[in-house]
Every structure is written in structure tokens, then in C-alpha cells.
Design an enzyme around this catalytic site. Structure first.
Site, PDB file in Angstrom:
ATOM      1  N   GLU A 199       1.115   6.614 -30.251  1.00 13.75           N
ATOM      2  CA  GLU A 199       0.715   7.834 -29.280  1.00 13.75           C
ATOM      3  C   GLU A 199      -0.063   8.974 -29.610  1.00 13.75           C
ATOM      4  O   GLU A 199      -0.796   9.425 -28.973  1.00 13.75           O
ATOM      5  CB  GLU A 199       2.383   8.321 -28.974  1.00 13.75           C
ATOM      6  N   TYR A 227       4.299  15.956 -24.060  1.00 12.43           N
ATOM      7  CA  TYR A 227       4.154  14.251 -23.776  1.00 12.43           C
ATOM      8  C   TYR A 227       4.603  13.479 -24.755  1.00 12.43           C
ATOM      9  O   TYR A 227       5.253  12.710 -24.773  1.00 12.43           O
ATOM     10  CB  TYR A 227       2.578  14.232 -23.555  1.00 12.43           C
ATOM     11  N   ASP A 232       1.802  12.468 -18.619  1.00 16.47           N
ATOM     12  CA  ASP A 232       0.598  12.398 -19.119  1.00 16.47           C
ATOM     13  C   ASP A 232      -0.564  12.241 -17.964  1.00 16.47           C
ATOM     14  O   ASP A 232      -0.231  12.229 -17.183  1.00 16.47           O
ATOM     15  CB  ASP A 232       0.183  11.068 -20.041  1.00 16.47           C
TER      16      ASP A 232
END
Length: 362
Positions: A50, A133, A151
DNA sequence: AAGCCGTGGCG
DNA sequence: TCGCCAAGGCT
């Protein structure tokens, strides 16, 4: 039928059914058979991917993800690594504050959380480099929490489903609320990844494949307008052009003079060849007069590099020096080991301009 | 809170 | 070709 009349639970089911058939197989995801049995991905893998994926394409991330897991198989290994080695491994991926925060985050998880990632959004968001996020994504994907993952992909999907006229980023709170309403209690992690896969493969920025979309006719943008015009966005500022110079010195043993940039700011903590103090806001000297030390400098062309918020033209100079000039701030690095240094792309361009074979495989 | 922060690929 | 933009966060 629009999304207003299509129940949220039904919409989520449509998307999860699509995901079961069309999901992307990615290195940081658990294999489909394991996922079907309820297996969750390793939080370390989810977090690492991520952070790498922040403003970065899947294609670019894959090789770096593999490299990092090979070098540091666990978060404890990464926490124990030298920061310089992490910066070297990250070189080329961009946004170097991510690498600095990655190391800090690994240290926090290893030392303050016993090597285990927090399982709540709040706990995750307290970690360096983990924002709204990323915290929501880790909570959903690694811990099966019902968190609202928003996102760029999800913003596009949601803005089209509801034909949201408010431009970004002002529309984000409304979008987060709508995502939250749509997120199911069952398989929230798969739902989040499904929304992102949909945005990446079907609900694309240009020429979306609406005929293949699981939401079909329930998309308001498709009903009333051109989906491609969503999400609405505020206009962009134009990038200024900045000038500067770079000096590539080569000594008698084929070593190049390098030095370290300041720890924060543009290319913070990365390695560079001497330059002329150019910044995003100010030009540097482009003439030979700005040489870092006296030598027989010769001009060898210019290179162009485009940053997020400005474009840079660097005049590149090269000099052969008989012996290593004494310089307190930097060091001499053999050309053969340049590729293992924490050199950002703009510096590799400058060096390659002066030494065309510098980064070519032997 | 708007500006700062990389890079490479694509239409 | 060149503007857009890709799983954002920090200050």
C-alpha cells in the site's frame, strides 16, 4: 434503475461476484483458493504494497515489492535495516519521504507494537506514512474490518455512480460517506479491492468499459451524461521551468564524486552529484563558473527531468581529474557500483549524460 | 489548507 | 508530442 433504487447490499453483491471472476492476481494478495477459505493477506505485505502504491502504478511496484521482501522478509528485518540501504532499495520509485517513513513505521511496529500491526484504523493512522486511505486499506484487507476505503480509483467509481458535480478534493467527505454506505459487513477487504480493480480495469479515467461494468445501468453518470467527465476536478496550475547545472567529476580510478542531499525536502536523503542550488522555486547557475572545485570542466549537453510541480533543465559538465580532489562533504564512488547507490532518476540521467556507459550492464 | 513531493507509461 | 495521472501523506 439508478444506485438510489438499487440497494447497497445488492450493489455490493454484484461487485463481489464480478471480483470473484475478474480480480487481478497480485503478489501481495493471498491466492484465490486461500482467500475462498477466508485467509487474509499478511499485514506486512499489505502495508508494504500500500505504501509503495501511493501515487504509483502497480506495474512499477511489483519489482520493488519483490526486492524488499527478499531483502527484508519481515517487518522486524526492515526495522533492523540501515536507513541508507532502504533508500538505495527505494531509489527510482519516487516520493522518497515514503521510504524514510517506511523505515520509521517498521521501527514503530517492531518496538512499540511487538512486531504486529495495529488492527484498527485509528491505530494504523498513528504510524508514520499511514494516512486515511492506507489505514482504511490495511484494516479492511489485512484485518477484515469494515472500513471505508477511498483512493483515486474509488473516487472515480463513486463520482460516476452518483454523478457527483462537486469537484475534488471538496467532494471527498461526501464520497467517503457514500463508500461507507456501500461497504458490506461481509468481505469488506475484498469489496475494497474490488472497487479498486473496477476503477483500474473497467471504470478507467479515459474510455471506461461501461458495457462490462457489474453496476450496469445503475450508474447515474452513464444515464445522464458522459461518465468520462467524472470526477470533476479543479484546474491544474502549469509547471514552471527551472534551470541548473550538474558536475560529474571522474578521477583516475574511474570513480565519480557524489554527495548526500539534505534529509528533507526535494529528493531528501538521496545521493547527488554536485549541482548549483536549483530548487522548485529558483533557478541555479547554469554556467561553468559554478563549478564545485577547480578542474578542466567541459560541457556535455543538457538533460530534462519533470518533477511533480516543475520541469528542470540541467546543463551537465564533465571533468577528468588526475587524483581525487579532497572534498570533505562527499565521497568518490566507483562507476561500477553507481547502480547500487541511492541515486534518484534525475541524477542517473545527469551521470549518464556525462558517462554514457555508467549504468549499462557489464 | 493548499503546496510540496518522483517517476514512467499511455492516449 | 505532451498533458494526464497512478492503491496519498505531510506540513
Amino acid at each position: 434503475m439508478t444506485l438510489n433504487t438499487l440497494k447497497a447490499t445488492e450493489a455490493a453483491t454484484l461487485l463481489l461476484d464480478w471480483y470473484d471472476r475478474h480480480h487481478r492476481d497480485l503478489p501481495w494478495r493471498v491466492s484465490p483458493p486461500m482467500a475462498a477459505r477466508g485467509a487474509l493477506a499478511d499485514p506486512y505485505h499489505v502495508w508494504l504494497s500500500e505504501v509503495m502504491l501511493q501515487q504509483t502504478t502497480v506495474q512499477a511496484v511489483k519489482a520493488y515489492f519483490d526486492k524488499f521482501l527478499t531483502l527484508w522478509p519481515t517487518v522486524e528485518n526492515l526495522a533492523a535495516a540501515e536507513t541508507e540501504d532502504v533508500m538505495r532499495a527505494w531509489a527510482g520509485l519516487g516520493y522518497y519521504a515514503r521510504a524514510r517513513n517506511l523505515k520509521k513505521c517498521a521501527e514503530a511496529v517492531a518496538r512499540e507494537h511487538g512486531g504486529r500491526f495495529p488492527e484498527t484504523e485509528e491505530g494504523l493512522k498513528a504510524l508514520p506514512g499511514v494516512g486515511d486511505y492506507t489505514a482504511a486499506a490495511i484494516a479492511a484487507i489485512a484485518f477484515n474490518r469494515k472500513s471505508a476505503v477511498l483512493d483515486g480509483n474509488v473516487e472515480r467509481v463513486i463520482s460516476r455512480l452518483h454523478a457527483i458535480e462537486t469537484p475534488l478534493p471538496a467532494a471527498k467527505p461526501e464520497m467517503r460517506r457514500l463508500v461507507s454506505e456501500l461497504t458490506p459487513s461481509n468481505r469488506p477487504g475484498d469489496f475494497a479491492q474490488a472497487m479498486m480493480d473496477l476503477g483500474a480495469k473497467i471504470c478507467t479515467p479515459k474510455r471506461p468499459a461501461c458495457a462490462l461494468c457489474p453496476f450496469g445501468g445503475s450508474c447515474r453518470a452513464l444515464t445522464i451524461a458522459d461518465p468520462e467527465t467524472f470526477p470533476r476536478k479543479a484546474g491544474r496550475k502549469e509547471k514552471p521551468l527551472r534551470l541548473g547545472a550538474a558536475f560529474v567529476a571522474i578521477d583516475s580510478s574511474d570513480a565519480v564524486y557524489l554527495r548526500k542531499r539534505a534529509a528533507s525536502g526535494l529528493l531528501g536523503g538521496m545521493t547527488e552529484v554536485p549541482g548549483t542550488g536549483w530548487t522548485a522555486r529558483r533557478d541555479g547557475d547554469t554556467s561553468i563558473d559554478a563549478q564545485p572545485f577547480a578542474a578542466a570542466w567541459e560541457a556535455c549537453g543538457t538533460i530534462t527531468h519533470v518533477f511533480t510541480h516543475f520541469e528542470l533543465h540541467l546543463s551537465v559538465y564533465r571533468a577528468k581529474v588526475a587524483q581525487a580532489v579532497a572534498c570533505a562533504e562527499g565521497w568518490w564512488e566507483p562507476i561500477a557500483s553507481l547502480k547500487r547507490q541511492a541515486l534518484p532518476t534525475v541524477m542517473k540521467k545527469a551521470i549518464a549524460q556525462a558517462i554514457p556507459h555508467a549504468f549499462k550492464p557489464v
